[in-house]
Each structure stands twice: as structure tokens, then as C-alpha cells.
Design a protein around this motif. Sequence first.
Motif, mmCIF file in Angstrom:
data_model
loop_
_atom_site.group_PDB
_atom_site.id
_atom_site.type_symbol
_atom_site.label_atom_id
_atom_site.label_comp_id
_atom_site.label_asym_id
_atom_site.label_seq_id
_atom_site.Cartn_x
_atom_site.Cartn_y
_atom_site.Cartn_z
ATOM 1 N N LYS A 97 0.873 -1.178 0.000
ATOM 2 C CA LYS A 97 0.000 0.000 0.000
ATOM 3 C C LYS A 97 0.905 1.221 0.000
ATOM 4 C CE LYS A 97 -3.683 2.237 2.682
ATOM 5 N NZ LYS A 97 -2.922 3.269 3.411
ATOM 6 N N TRP A 98 0.871 1.963 -1.102
ATOM 7 C CA TRP A 98 1.777 3.099 -1.278
ATOM 8 C C TRP A 98 1.767 4.003 -0.049
ATOM 9 C CZ3 TRP A 98 0.685 8.354 -1.262
ATOM 10 C CH2 TRP A 98 1.716 9.198 -1.705
ATOM 11 N N PRO A 99 3.006 4.448 0.384
ATOM 12 C CA PRO A 99 4.287 4.105 -0.242
ATOM 13 C C PRO A 99 4.952 2.871 0.347
ATOM 14 C CG PRO A 99 4.598 5.826 1.371
ATOM 15 C CD PRO A 99 3.118 5.533 1.355
ATOM 16 N N ASN A 100 4.709 2.582 1.637
ATOM 17 C CA ASN A 100 5.528 1.573 2.307
ATOM 18 C C ASN A 100 4.792 0.716 3.324
ATOM 19 O OD1 ASN A 100 8.052 2.174 1.081
ATOM 20 N ND2 ASN A 100 8.308 3.944 2.411
ATOM 21 N N ASP A 101 3.490 0.536 3.160
ATOM 22 C CA ASP A 101 2.766 -0.371 4.049
ATOM 23 C C ASP A 101 2.724 -1.754 3.415
ATOM 24 O OD1 ASP A 101 2.281 1.548 5.939
ATOM 25 O OD2 ASP A 101 0.190 1.892 5.369
ATOM 26 N N ILE A 102 2.902 -2.775 4.231
ATOM 27 C CA ILE A 102 2.843 -4.153 3.759
ATOM 28 C C ILE A 102 1.471 -4.708 4.113
ATOM 29 C CG2 ILE A 102 3.912 -6.438 3.859
ATOM 30 C CD1 ILE A 102 5.715 -4.199 2.710
ATOM 31 N N TYR A 187 7.462 -3.546 -8.398
ATOM 32 C CA TYR A 187 6.833 -2.686 -7.384
ATOM 33 C C TYR A 187 5.462 -2.226 -7.872
ATOM 34 C CZ TYR A 187 6.130 1.239 -4.160
ATOM 35 O OH TYR A 187 5.601 2.111 -3.239
ATOM 36 N N PHE A 188 5.382 -1.735 -9.122
ATOM 37 C CA PHE A 188 4.093 -1.301 -9.694
ATOM 38 C C PHE A 188 3.062 -2.425 -9.609
ATOM 39 C CE2 PHE A 188 6.490 1.665 -12.822
ATOM 40 C CZ PHE A 188 6.579 2.643 -11.843
ATOM 41 N N VAL A 218 10.166 9.805 -8.367
ATOM 42 C CA VAL A 218 10.480 10.416 -7.065
ATOM 43 C C VAL A 218 9.509 9.967 -5.975
ATOM 44 C CG1 VAL A 218 11.639 12.416 -8.050
ATOM 45 C CG2 VAL A 218 9.165 12.511 -7.637
ATOM 46 N N GLY A 219 8.648 8.995 -6.303
ATOM 47 C CA GLY A 219 7.815 8.391 -5.272
ATOM 48 C C GLY A 219 6.423 8.956 -5.110
ATOM 49 N N LYS A 220 5.960 9.778 -6.051
ATOM 50 C CA LYS A 220 4.601 10.319 -5.961
ATOM 51 C C LYS A 220 3.602 9.313 -6.538
ATOM 52 C CE LYS A 220 5.878 15.215 -6.246
ATOM 53 N NZ LYS A 220 5.641 16.496 -6.985
ATOM 54 N N LEU A 221 2.438 9.215 -5.869
ATOM 55 C CA LEU A 221 1.398 8.313 -6.344
ATOM 56 C C LEU A 221 0.691 8.940 -7.539
ATOM 57 C CD1 LEU A 221 -0.048 5.604 -5.656
ATOM 58 C CD2 LEU A 221 -1.787 6.987 -4.498
ATOM 59 N N GLN A 222 0.556 8.158 -8.611
ATOM 60 C CA GLN A 222 -0.094 8.632 -9.829
ATOM 61 C C GLN A 222 -1.511 8.056 -9.891
ATOM 62 O OE1 GLN A 222 2.901 6.981 -12.419
ATOM 63 N NE2 GLN A 222 3.932 8.961 -12.650
ATOM 64 N N VAL A 223 -2.498 8.971 -9.944
ATOM 65 C CA VAL A 223 -3.908 8.573 -9.887
ATOM 66 C C VAL A 223 -4.655 9.131 -11.092
ATOM 67 C CG1 VAL A 223 -6.042 8.669 -8.539
ATOM 68 C CG2 VAL A 223 -3.842 8.548 -7.361
ATOM 69 N N ALA A 231 -3.139 12.794 -11.868
ATOM 70 C CA ALA A 231 -2.572 13.675 -10.842
ATOM 71 C C ALA A 231 -1.538 12.907 -10.033
ATOM 72 C CB ALA A 231 -3.671 14.204 -9.922
ATOM 73 N N GLU A 232 -0.532 13.646 -9.535
ATOM 74 C CA GLU A 232 0.497 13.044 -8.689
ATOM 75 C C GLU A 232 0.393 13.617 -7.280
ATOM 76 O OE1 GLU A 232 4.334 13.510 -10.483
ATOM 77 O OE2 GLU A 232 3.935 11.963 -11.990
ATOM 78 N N PHE A 233 0.517 12.738 -6.290
ATOM 79 C CA PHE A 233 0.332 13.123 -4.907
ATOM 80 C C PHE A 233 1.536 12.736 -4.063
ATOM 81 C CE2 PHE A 233 -3.892 12.511 -6.686
ATOM 82 C CZ PHE A 233 -4.572 13.646 -6.246
ATOM 83 N N GLU A 234 1.919 13.630 -3.162
ATOM 84 C CA GLU A 234 2.961 13.351 -2.174
ATOM 85 C C GLU A 234 2.360 12.523 -1.036
ATOM 86 O OE1 GLU A 234 6.131 14.241 -2.182
ATOM 87 O OE2 GLU A 234 6.375 16.117 -3.316
#
Length: 242
Positions: A97-102, A187-188, A218-223, A231-234
Motif C-alpha cells: 500500500k503506497w508508499p511503504n505499508d505491507i 513494485y508497480f 520520485v515516489g509520488k502516487l499517480q492517480v 494527478a500526482e500526490f505526495e
Amino acid sequence: MKLIKLDAIDSTNDFLKALSSQDELNNFTMVTAENQTKGKGQMGAKWESESGKNLIMSVLVKDFLCDIEKVFNMSVVVSLAVLEALKSLSVPNLSIKWPNDIMSYNKKIGGILIENTIKSDGRIMSVVGLGLNVNQENFEHLPHASSLKVICNREFDKDSLPFLIIEKMKERIEVWETNSAFFWEEYFNSLFRKGVPMPFNNLHDKNFMGIIKGVSPVGKLQVLLEDDSVAEFEIKEIQMLY
């Protein structure tokens, strides 16, 4: 690799960061604790863990990151290493679960916190923290959380897990230069709810529908939004509602 085992500490990440600033520690020096009183998640969120039941660890990684614009590469390496380790133990339905939840199914079983320090000579040192719910069974006030034991209905040896995870990390780091595109694709493909229409909540507390398409370099979520724009989100700019 050097292992430092602690009974209780406020934060294994803070302990290892302080230690690394005072001493030239070996790469992959690891700290584990039975209890952590001030565990941290992303952006200062609190991480709670039942004493003695779970894996609480931090590891020092040097000589991997060399570009501050590519620090998310470490997230890719670590999250995939954790998934690979858990798959080898037959933990089912794993995702990131973006970015780093398992995740296992739709339950959070672990979280990763990576803190990077840029040295005066330009080197980047990373302290990788991992909290993994192993043998805890009570999640009364955490409806989205679970553990390896609850999901698999058996006890796990939490003392062997750190070594298994570190070995998977080292294997990926050693071949990163020639396999980075493959790892990013992996990862994707491992992203929780990727490609599925789902509701989100933004910083203005407004709900909207979107589809996770991927993650930027750079690690932004693309939705993908309803107007067909992407859109890209931090981190912390968006919350998945599931």
C-alpha cells in the motif's frame, strides 16, 4: 552483519541514527527491540506494537543511494524484499500500500520508515525501519491491522525474520544497476488496489474517485481522475478509503 538486540527503546531508527553519527558502523548493521515506546510511521505517525510479539528492527544501508532525486529506490528495494521474504513463508495475498505499508488481503501487517542523511562528502546513508506484526493477536482498536499469525493461523519465528529480510535486501541491492527497471515494474505490479476504481480523500477533506496507475520516479502516487487526467500526490496529500 552486526546485530544489536535491545529489550526496550524509544525508537530503533533514532537509536541507529545516533549510533551511526558517532561511529563508523558496518553496512547492514541491524538493531532490533522487543518493545518500542515511540515507534514512528510515515510523516510522524505513531506505530504501536505489542511488546515481545512483533518484529521491530532498523538497518543501516550505505553505498546504495547516490542521488537525492532517487531516494525512492530504497523504498522499492525494501518493500519488495519484505514481500519476497514473506512469500517464502507462505504468507498469502501480499501487496504494497503506497508508499511503504505491507498488506495481506486488505489488512496492514507491516510498515516501513526510511530516513536518509546526506553526509558532508555527499554520501547518502539510510536508516531503514520496519515494524512487522508477527504473533500479535489483539487488534481490537485497529480494524485495518492484522498479523502473520492471525492470517496464517500459526506461530512464526520472529528472530529469524530480520536475517531473511536483510538477505533479500542485499540480493536486490547487489543487482540493482542492471535490474532497476524490472524491480520498479515489480513494485508497480505489487501495489495495493492498483487499477481498481476506489475512493480517496484529499488534504481539503474532500472525497473523490480515482484509479491508481503507478508511482513516479520520485515516489509520488499517480492517480487517474474522473476527467481522465493523471494527478500526482505526495505522502499524506491523499488517503485511500477502503
